[in-house]
Write a protein that holds these residues in place. Structure first.
Motif, PDB file in Angstrom:
ATOM      1  N   PHE A  68       0.453  -1.078   0.186  1.00  0.00           N
ATOM      2  CA  PHE A  68      -0.131  -0.294  -0.261  1.00  0.00           C
ATOM      3  C   PHE A  68       1.308   1.361   0.104  1.00  0.00           C
ATOM      4  N   THR A  69       0.381   2.305  -0.313  1.00  0.00           N
ATOM      5  CA  THR A  69       1.687   3.998  -0.440  1.00  0.00           C
ATOM      6  C   THR A  69      -0.333   4.799  -0.511  1.00  0.00           C
ATOM      7  N   ILE A  70       0.214   5.544   0.657  1.00  0.00           N
ATOM      8  CA  ILE A  70      -0.375   6.391   1.013  1.00  0.00           C
ATOM      9  C   ILE A  70       0.474   7.944  -0.279  1.00  0.00           C
ATOM     10  N   SER A  71      -0.687   8.427  -0.269  1.00  0.00           N
ATOM     11  CA  SER A  71       0.060   9.687  -0.695  1.00  0.00           C
ATOM     12  C   SER A  71      -1.286  11.017  -0.794  1.00  0.00           C
ATOM     13  N   ARG A  72      -0.530  12.230  -1.319  1.00  0.00           N
ATOM     14  CA  ARG A  72      -1.420  13.648  -0.803  1.00  0.00           C
ATOM     15  C   ARG A  72      -1.318  14.522  -1.917  1.00  0.00           C
ATOM     16  N   ASP A  73      -2.439  14.777  -2.762  1.00  0.00           N
ATOM     17  CA  ASP A  73      -1.859  15.931  -3.625  1.00  0.00           C
ATOM     18  C   ASP A  73      -2.785  17.258  -2.359  1.00  0.00           C
ATOM     19  N   ASN A  74      -1.738  18.023  -1.905  1.00  0.00           N
ATOM     20  CA  ASN A  74      -2.778  19.317  -1.642  1.00  0.00           C
ATOM     21  C   ASN A  74      -3.587  20.410  -2.139  1.00  0.00           C
ATOM     22  N   ALA A  75      -3.025  20.436  -3.544  1.00  0.00           N
ATOM     23  CA  ALA A  75      -3.987  21.284  -4.455  1.00  0.00           C
ATOM     24  C   ALA A  75      -5.279  20.854  -5.018  1.00  0.00           C
ATOM     25  N   LYS A  76      -5.591  19.344  -4.514  1.00  0.00           N
ATOM     26  CA  LYS A  76      -6.947  19.082  -4.577  1.00  0.00           C
ATOM     27  C   LYS A  76      -7.382  18.550  -3.222  1.00  0.00           C
ATOM     28  N   ASN A  77      -7.007  18.458  -2.433  1.00  0.00           N
ATOM     29  CA  ASN A  77      -7.263  18.734  -1.430  1.00  0.00           C
ATOM     30  C   ASN A  77      -7.575  17.131  -0.872  1.00  0.00           C
ATOM     31  N   THR A  78      -6.987  16.136  -1.282  1.00  0.00           N
ATOM     32  CA  THR A  78      -7.379  14.879  -1.808  1.00  0.00           C
ATOM     33  C   THR A  78      -6.091  13.978  -1.013  1.00  0.00           C
ATOM     34  N   VAL A  79      -6.351  12.703  -0.478  1.00  0.00           N
ATOM     35  CA  VAL A  79      -5.213  11.792  -0.046  1.00  0.00           C
ATOM     36  C   VAL A  79      -5.774  10.185  -0.268  1.00  0.00           C
ATOM     37  N   TYR A  80      -4.581   9.291  -1.098  1.00  0.00           N
ATOM     38  CA  TYR A  80      -4.913   8.728  -1.152  1.00  0.00           C
ATOM     39  C   TYR A  80      -4.316   7.744  -1.323  1.00  0.00           C
ATOM     40  N   LEU A  81      -4.611   6.481  -1.558  1.00  0.00           N
ATOM     41  CA  LEU A  81      -4.008   4.782  -0.420  1.00  0.00           C
ATOM     42  C   LEU A  81      -4.534   4.100  -2.427  1.00  0.00           C
ATOM     43  N   GLN A  82      -3.269   3.939  -2.289  1.00  0.00           N
ATOM     44  CA  GLN A  82      -2.799   2.863  -3.410  1.00  0.00           C
ATOM     45  C   GLN A  82      -2.872   1.816  -2.693  1.00  0.00           C
ATOM     46  N   MET A  83      -4.079   0.765  -3.114  1.00  0.00           N
ATOM     47  CA  MET A  83      -3.461  -0.826  -2.612  1.00  0.00           C
ATOM     48  C   MET A  83      -3.333  -1.842  -3.673  1.00  0.00           C
ATOM     49  N   ASN A  84      -1.975  -2.686  -3.609  1.00  0.00           N
ATOM     50  CA  ASN A  84      -1.945  -3.047  -4.995  1.00  0.00           C
ATOM     51  C   ASN A  84      -2.161  -5.243  -4.140  1.00  0.00           C
ATOM     52  N   SER A  85      -1.762  -5.999  -4.842  1.00  0.00           N
ATOM     53  CA  SER A  85      -1.515  -7.107  -3.900  1.00  0.00           C
ATOM     54  C   SER A  85      -2.353  -7.600  -3.127  1.00  0.00           C
ATOM     55  N   LEU A  86      -3.510  -6.986  -3.070  1.00  0.00           N
ATOM     56  CA  LEU A  86      -4.689  -7.422  -2.413  1.00  0.00           C
ATOM     57  C   LEU A  86      -4.463  -9.092  -2.664  1.00  0.00           C
ATOM     58  N   LYS A  87      -5.316  -8.913  -1.125  1.00  0.00           N
ATOM     59  CA  LYS A  87      -5.196 -10.375  -0.471  1.00  0.00           C
ATOM     60  C   LYS A  87      -6.859 -10.278   0.358  1.00  0.00           C
ATOM     61  N   PRO A  88      -7.950 -11.308   0.800  1.00  0.00           N
ATOM     62  CA  PRO A  88      -8.359 -11.780   1.119  1.00  0.00           C
ATOM     63  C   PRO A  88      -8.401 -10.664   2.883  1.00  0.00           C
ATOM     64  N   GLU A  89      -7.683 -10.787   2.817  1.00  0.00           N
ATOM     65  CA  GLU A  89      -7.979 -10.558   4.459  1.00  0.00           C
ATOM     66  C   GLU A  89      -7.377  -8.834   4.740  1.00  0.00           C
ATOM     67  N   ASP A  90      -7.558  -7.933   3.602  1.00  0.00           N
ATOM     68  CA  ASP A  90      -7.630  -6.906   3.415  1.00  0.00           C
ATOM     69  C   ASP A  90      -9.258  -6.479   3.552  1.00  0.00           C
TER      70      ASP A  90
END
Length: 129
Positions: A68-90
């Motif tokens: 997972f990777t957390i990031s933010r774009d302050n110009a868009k007032n948005t924070v993201y969570l990119q989730m890769n290799s997802l598992k059922p326990e997620d």
């Protein structure tokens, strides 16, 4: 005051990817530390990732580190969570949260849900096996 609205949840197969977003209202979004948490029925809210107001310090739960990777774009007032290799326990409802504090407090309390002042309504992420 900050209002948070999550989006981007859904159903994905194991091994797939998904990006959830959290849009914030308010002109001072850039001064807030942001966190992502998740919760399943009958369990306590669990820390996933956090990002400092400056974007310079990130933390991840061991269970998502490297996926997972957390990031933010302050110009868009948005924070993201990119989730890769997802598992059922997620599978969980994912919540974003905001806190306005010093960097030192962030480094101490970033994983504690009670430290955050503002929360979104959550978005469901389901990972099928």
């Amino acid at each position: 005051q900050v209002q948070l609205v999550e989006s981007g949840g859904g159903l994905v197969q194991a091994g797939g990817s998904l990006r959830v977003s959290c849009a914030a209202s308010g002109r001072t979004f850039s001064s807030y530390h942001m966190g992502w948490f998740r919760q399943t029925a009958g369990k306590e809210r669990e820390f996933v990732a956090a990002l400092s107001w400056s974007g310079g310090t990130t933390y991840y739960a061991d269970s998502v580190k490297g996926r997972f990777t957390i990031s933010r774009d302050n110009a868009k007032n948005t924070v993201y969570l990119q989730m890769n290799s997802l598992k059922p326990e997620d599978t969980a409802v994912y919540y974003c949260a905001a806190a306005h504090s010093t960097e030192s407090y962030y480094r101490t309390y970033y994983s504690s849900p009670s430290w955050y002042s503002y929360w979104g309504q959550g978005t469901q992420v389901t990972v099928s096996s």
